[in-house]
Scaffold this motif. Structure first.
Motif, PDB file in Angstrom:
ATOM      1  N   VAL A 132      51.420  69.432  56.727  1.00 23.29           N
ATOM      2  CA  VAL A 132      50.775  70.089  55.598  1.00 23.29           C
ATOM      3  C   VAL A 132      50.570  71.583  55.475  1.00 23.29           C
ATOM      4  O   VAL A 132      50.755  72.243  56.425  1.00 23.29           O
ATOM      5  N   PRO A 133      50.849  72.217  54.168  1.00 25.58           N
ATOM      6  CA  PRO A 133      50.830  71.317  52.952  1.00 25.58           C
ATOM      7  C   PRO A 133      52.077  70.866  52.228  1.00 25.58           C
ATOM      8  O   PRO A 133      53.126  71.977  52.533  1.00 25.58           O
ATOM      9  N   GLN A 134      52.314  69.921  51.949  1.00 25.91           N
ATOM     10  CA  GLN A 134      53.571  69.629  51.204  1.00 25.91           C
ATOM     11  C   GLN A 134      53.546  69.511  49.880  1.00 25.91           C
ATOM     12  O   GLN A 134      52.402  69.486  49.309  1.00 25.91           O
ATOM     13  N   ARG A 135      54.550  69.843  49.299  1.00 24.99           N
ATOM     14  CA  ARG A 135      54.454  69.510  47.647  1.00 24.99           C
ATOM     15  C   ARG A 135      54.405  67.987  47.277  1.00 24.99           C
ATOM     16  O   ARG A 135      55.296  67.473  47.832  1.00 24.99           O
ATOM     17  N   PRO A 136      53.437  67.605  46.418  1.00 28.05           N
ATOM     18  CA  PRO A 136      53.379  66.263  45.861  1.00 28.05           C
ATOM     19  C   PRO A 136      54.590  65.693  45.375  1.00 28.05           C
ATOM     20  O   PRO A 136      55.428  66.213  44.488  1.00 28.05           O
ATOM     21  N   ILE A 157      53.377  61.809  48.464  1.00 28.23           N
ATOM     22  CA  ILE A 157      52.621  62.780  48.935  1.00 28.23           C
ATOM     23  C   ILE A 157      51.756  63.230  47.664  1.00 28.23           C
ATOM     24  O   ILE A 157      52.552  63.543  46.839  1.00 28.23           O
ATOM     25  N   ARG A 187      48.004  65.442  46.410  1.00 30.68           N
ATOM     26  CA  ARG A 187      47.004  66.565  46.554  1.00 30.68           C
ATOM     27  C   ARG A 187      45.505  66.163  45.990  1.00 30.68           C
ATOM     28  O   ARG A 187      45.691  65.789  44.777  1.00 30.68           O
ATOM     29  N   GLU A 243      43.000  68.895  49.985  1.00 27.66           N
ATOM     30  CA  GLU A 243      43.364  68.115  50.895  1.00 27.66           C
ATOM     31  C   GLU A 243      44.598  67.297  50.611  1.00 27.66           C
ATOM     32  O   GLU A 243      44.802  66.729  49.628  1.00 27.66           O
ATOM     33  N   GLN A 244      45.545  67.099  51.497  1.00 26.14           N
ATOM     34  CA  GLN A 244      46.738  66.273  51.436  1.00 26.14           C
ATOM     35  C   GLN A 244      46.417  64.903  51.691  1.00 26.14           C
ATOM     36  O   GLN A 244      45.883  64.601  52.832  1.00 26.14           O
ATOM     37  N   GLU A 262      44.171  64.659  55.863  1.00 23.60           N
ATOM     38  CA  GLU A 262      44.012  65.787  56.664  1.00 23.60           C
ATOM     39  C   GLU A 262      42.735  65.705  57.535  1.00 23.60           C
ATOM     40  O   GLU A 262      42.547  65.965  58.777  1.00 23.60           O
ATOM     41  N   ALA A 285      48.622  72.177  42.272  1.00 27.14           N
ATOM     42  CA  ALA A 285      48.535  70.730  42.762  1.00 27.14           C
ATOM     43  C   ALA A 285      48.613  69.561  41.817  1.00 27.14           C
ATOM     44  O   ALA A 285      49.448  68.552  42.161  1.00 27.14           O
ATOM     45  N   GLN A 307      52.302  66.725  40.981  1.00 26.38           N
ATOM     46  CA  GLN A 307      51.627  65.318  40.870  1.00 26.38           C
ATOM     47  C   GLN A 307      51.996  64.518  39.595  1.00 26.38           C
ATOM     48  O   GLN A 307      52.115  63.195  39.756  1.00 26.38           O
TER      49      GLN A 307
END
Length: 400
Positions: free
Chosen positions: A107-111, A123, A125, A139-140, A155, A239, A243
């Motif tokens: 973490v953190p990853q891109r959605p 993935i 957010r 939070e991821q 997380e 975020a 997404q």
């Protein structure tokens, strides 16, 4: 003005560096990066069908194996990323590729969305508003969708927006327990997207209060509040933007793990994501406008101070000139041209009266020129005063 822009740009660059995960140069593919303060994982298993639902906490990932091939829907919720051994064993149980496990754990990853042979990895957010103060927890959440199971990896176990979904499963409300695992995935994604609205509602009220503060009495703390709001809105934008694209790819590209009926529900989820993004962009524009209003208010306040000093100086300049001329004290006995007014009986009162008359004439002159009017006060427009609250009502009406 230039310094303010540089500080804002530096804040956005720093936020961009902290938003997404990046590997150390030379690290092996699939390396798990576990933070030292990450809480230990808690595995909660919810297995349900139309007639029954069970919930239990399991101590090892291997206990989930009998539920993966059952006809009922199994939701395995992993809360916490503080044990690499358990996470590796979890990847073995669910047959996750090392790169997929890396995306879920680090973490953190891109959605994003990745469709594999028998699994769909998402993935996302999630944001949760803080209690008793402005702000939010970010939070991821990783989703792994299989045939009859859904794995979620969070997380930490303290905050999430899935409690209403758990209650619907436990109390058998709606059609959730009649559907498959892909419908559970949609329900959780919809809960994540809807979790943005309370956060944005709080920031709408903050922006409304800042509008009144900027207009009435701006201070250095006001500028700090505007910076904080702009940075938080930038985090929300980072975020929700990817997404929204991830949900759109689920609808557009399709997946063997998602049925056509659930894809229709995902369209509604995509609409909510678009509404969230529109609100975030609107609030960012309002926050940027607040910065301009703040600078204008400070500039107007400085102009009013300079105008007051100019008026006072303009009134006292001729008086100082008269006092300076009669302060030279030339001897009148040497010549009749050497200030004969110094020997007048009423010289001092006449001089004071002349100075007062000049001052009064200057005050009248400045008043007729409009120098005493306050141009820095902004009129209170009741139609626009609650603009932030009106925006908050738009998403409620659109969801009816």
């Amino acid at each position: 003005m230039i310094k303010t822009s540089i500080q804002s740009s530096a804040s956005e660059i720093k936020s961009a560096r902290e938003d997404f995960f990046y590997e150390q140069p030379g690290s092996l593919p699939g390396t798990l990066s576990i933070e030292e303060d990450a809480p230990p994982p808690v595995i909660v298993l919810i297995d349900y069908n139309e007639t029954h639902a069970t919930r239990k906490q399991v101590s090892t990932p291997e206990e989930c194996i009998p539920y993966l091939d059952s006809k009922s829907v199994s939701w395995v919720d992993v809360q916490g990323l503080g044990n690499e051994d358990i996470l590796q064993r979890l990847g073995n149980v669910f047959k996750l590729h090392p790169l997929l496990l890396e995306d879920v754990v680090n973490v953190p990853q891109r959605p994003k969305v990745e469709d594999h042979e028998n699994q769909l990895v998402i993935i996302a957010r999630m944001v949760i508003p803080k209690e008793h103060k402005i702000g939010f927890y970010s939070e991821q959440v990783g989703f792994v969708l299989g045939k009859n199971y859904l794995l979620t990896v969070q997380e930490e176990p303290e905050h999430d927006c899935f409690e209403t979904v758990r209650q619907r499963i436990r109390q058998n409300k709606g059609t959730l327990r009649k559907q498959q695992a892909d419908y559970l995935l949609y329900t959780l994604l919809d809960s994540i997207i809807d979790g943005f609205f309370p956060v944005l509602e709080d920031y709408g009220e903050v922006i409304e209060d800042l509008e009144e503060e900027v207009v009435s009495k701006p201070t250095r703390k006001t500028l700090e509040k505007i910076y904080r709001v702009r940075r938080d809105l930038l985090t929300l934008r980072r975020a929700i933007w990817p997404q929204r694209d991830a949900i759109n790819s689920l609808i557009r590209d399709g997946s063997t793990q998602i049925s056509e009926s659930v894809r229709i529900y995902l369209r509604d989820c995509y609409d909510h994501a678009v509404q969230v993004l529109d609100m975030v962009e609107t609030y960012r524009e309002l926050a940027a406008g607040l910065m301009d209003v703040y600078l204008s208010a400070v500039s107007n306040r400085m102009n009013e101070i300079m105008k007051l000093l100019t008026v006072i100086s303009s009134i006292f300049i001729p008086l100082t000139f008269i006092a300076g001329v009669y302060g030279m004290n030339f001897n009148t006995e040497r010549s009749p041209w050497n200030m004969p007014e110094l020997n007048w009986y009423w010289g001092y009162p006449l001089c004071l009266m002349a100075m007062g008359a000049i001052a009064a004439l200057l005050v009248v002159f400045f008043w007729r020129r409009g120098w005493f009017e306050n141009y820095s006060t902004i009129a209170d427009d009741t139609n626009n005063k609650n603009y932030g609250s009106k925006i908050n009502l738009l998403w409620r009406r659109s969801r009816r």
